[in-house]
Design an enzyme around this catalytic site. Structure first.
Site, short mmCIF file in Angstrom:
data_model
loop_
_atom_site.label_atom_id
_atom_site.label_comp_id
_atom_site.label_asym_id
_atom_site.label_seq_id
_atom_site.Cartn_x
_atom_site.Cartn_y
_atom_site.Cartn_z
CB VAL A 32 1.33 -1.22 -4.72
CG1 VAL A 32 2.82 -1.12 -5.02
CG2 VAL A 32 1.09 -2.16 -3.55
CE LYS A 123 3.72 -10.66 -1.66
NZ LYS A 123 2.60 -9.68 -1.49
CB VAL A 150 10.47 -10.52 0.13
CG1 VAL A 150 10.69 -11.23 1.45
CG2 VAL A 150 10.33 -11.50 -1.01
CB ILE A 154 12.87 -5.44 5.48
CG1 ILE A 154 12.01 -5.18 6.73
CG2 ILE A 154 14.24 -5.97 5.88
CD1 ILE A 154 11.68 -6.43 7.52
N GLY A 205 -8.20 -2.97 8.57
CA GLY A 205 -7.60 -2.93 7.24
C GLY A 205 -6.34 -3.75 7.09
CD GLU A 208 -6.27 -7.45 0.80
OE1 GLU A 208 -7.36 -7.01 0.37
OE2 GLU A 208 -5.21 -6.81 0.73
CG ASP A 219 1.75 -13.01 1.71
OD1 ASP A 219 1.72 -12.39 0.63
OD2 ASP A 219 2.42 -12.61 2.70
CE LYS A 223 4.95 -11.19 1.72
NZ LYS A 223 4.30 -10.52 2.88
N GLY A 320 1.63 -1.79 3.28
CA GLY A 320 1.26 -0.38 3.20
C GLY A 320 1.61 0.22 1.86
#
Length: 458
Positions: A32, A123, A150, A154, A205, A208, A219, A223, A320
């Protein structure tokens, strides 16, 4: 120990308007962080035009300075010690993309105490410690921005807090974990079992090395807690959020669900009911005709139902480097427009951290999953006894569970294997559990092999 390689004074940069550039410190230069650097550099002029001032990365903290230098370039000061970064007087905003909860929380709180804005994609940090962090930010007059936390591509946090701000939001329901959705898509479309689909997701990919947070629903629960906080202006205790993953899902149930006109998705559901809220994550049957059933692969989709705007649907990539960076940089642009930290006039106009001002945040009771009512999907192992097959729906109805639809479904790959599947009327989870226990005791069968909730979204 971390070592400091930071110059005592960082360069000041000014744009053509005469306003000081927003000076950014970046903690974490991985996937990131590198994407954020690329977007800031590639779109620098456009970002300045839209934000009204330049945004400059001036410092980064990373364990491997050699690798970090290749990410951030020669003009960015590098430090191994992130505490130096959060305390440096020439940084206006700290971007935290290192992940984790413990150290990240301490660094974020220190940055806030130092009067710095914070942008984070974390998050887990905000779902578990958001109330404390937001309170600290409000007290210090700074912003904690987290659009990237989140459904990254979007802008759903902005949609809930700004675009739909005039609405009473009834529910937010979504596919918010790309890894699990990729696995379920492969199980549905190619008939893979969970292990094979997970192996493929790892090879490509999408998963994890340790995929437990994704496949166990954690996860998605993080969110969904943040979505609920913004939809209902709520403080959502994460320990009360129900999370059930997809590890035990049998592809046979996907075949049976399809025969009934549904697809199975891992859904995050936040819904207001009377004086409480539901906040839950679990595999869910969704009508094949609904938009959410069409969300395939690693994509995300979120359905928001409101009183004035009606239903809205939000769709995009869920993971991504560049997609997450898009949200991080958008948050930086919002911060750039906010003006100086501690500016009381501007602070009064800032978008609240959870859609309502701090004084209006409510701690809604979160309904325990056993008290949540919904339709249910039931799969019973086949019992070759016509009398018993006729009896068990009547037995369930006598104990408060109405069977609305029933079907015999043969197994696709094992023709000798078949099962009875049924859809019930709306019933609380605890009541269904009791009725099924009584059914087994009272009739000697049939054994229930799978139970999943059904969401017939309008």
């Amino acid at each position: 120990m971390f070592q400091n390689s930071c110059p005592s004074v960082l360069p000041h940069a000014w744009d053509s308007s005469g306003l000081g550039a927003l000076r950014v410190g970046l903690i974490g230069t991985g996937v990131v962080g590198s994407g954020t650097c690329q977007v800031l550099e590639r779109n620098a002029e456009l970002i300045a035009q839209r934000a009204g001032r330049r945004i400059r990365l001036v410092m980064a903290a990373a364990r491997n300075l050699h690798k970090a230098a290749q990410v951030v370039g020669p003009d960015v000061a590098l430090v191994r010690d992130p505490w130096v970064l959060v305390r440096h007087p020439d940084i206006d905003v700290v971007v935290e993309v290192m992940g984790g909860v413990g150290l990240a929380k301490d660094l974020v709180l220190e940055a806030i105490a130092q009067g710095k804005h914070v942008v984070t994609a974390n998050k887990a940090l905000l779902a578990e410690h958001g109330a404390e962090i937001f309170a600290a930010a409000d007290a210090c007059g700074v912003v904690v921005a987290y659009e990237a936390a989140v459904a990254v591509s979007i802008p759903i946090i902005k949609a809930l807090r700004e675009g739909l701000a005039a609405n009473r939001i009834h529910e937010v329901v979504g596919v918010v974990n790309g890894t699990s959705n990729f696995i379920l898509s492969k199980m549905q479309d190619e008939g893979l079992d969970f292990a094979a689909a997970l192996s493929l997701a790892t090879a490509l990919g999408y998963a994890e090395a340790d995929p437990s947070f994704d496949v166990e629903g954690i996860d998605a629960a993080h969110k969904t807690a943040l979505l609920a906080a913004n939809a209902f202006g709520a403080d959502v205790p994460f320990g009360q959020v129900h999370a059930q993953g997809i590890t035990a899902l049998d592809p046979y149930d996907m075949v049976c669900a399809q025969a009934l006109g549904y697809r199975i998705k891992l859904m995050g559901i936040a819904r207001q009911v009377a004086d409480a809220i539901e906040v839950r994550v679990h595999p869910t049957l969704v009508p094949q005709s609904h938009w959410l059933a069409q969300v395939q692969g690693s994509m995300n989709g979120i359905w928001v139902n409101t009183d004035a705007a009606g239903p809205t649907f939000h769709y995009g990539a869920g993971a991504g480097s560049q997609t997450t960076a898009s949200a991080v940089v958008a948050d930086l642009m919002d911060v750039a427009r906010c003006g100086a930290a501690g500016d009381a006039g501007r602070a009064a106009l800032r978008v609240p951290h959870r859609s309502v001002k701090a004084s209006a945040v409510r701690r809604w009771p979160v309904q325990p999953i056993g008290q949540v009512a919904s339709r249910h999907y039931l799969r019973f192992e086949w019992v070759d006894d016509p009398a018993l097959q006729a009896e068990w729906p009547r037995w369930l109805q006598a104990h408060g569970v109405e069977v609305q639809d029933m079907l015999q479904v043969p197994h696709t790959d094992q023709p000798h294997r078949k099962a009875w599947v049924a859809l019930t009327s709306s019933v609380r989870g605890d009541d269904l559990t009791r009725a099924l226990a009584l059914l087994s005791q009272g009739t000697g069968g049939p054994a229930v092999a799978a139970i999943y909730r059904v969401e017939d979204l309008a």
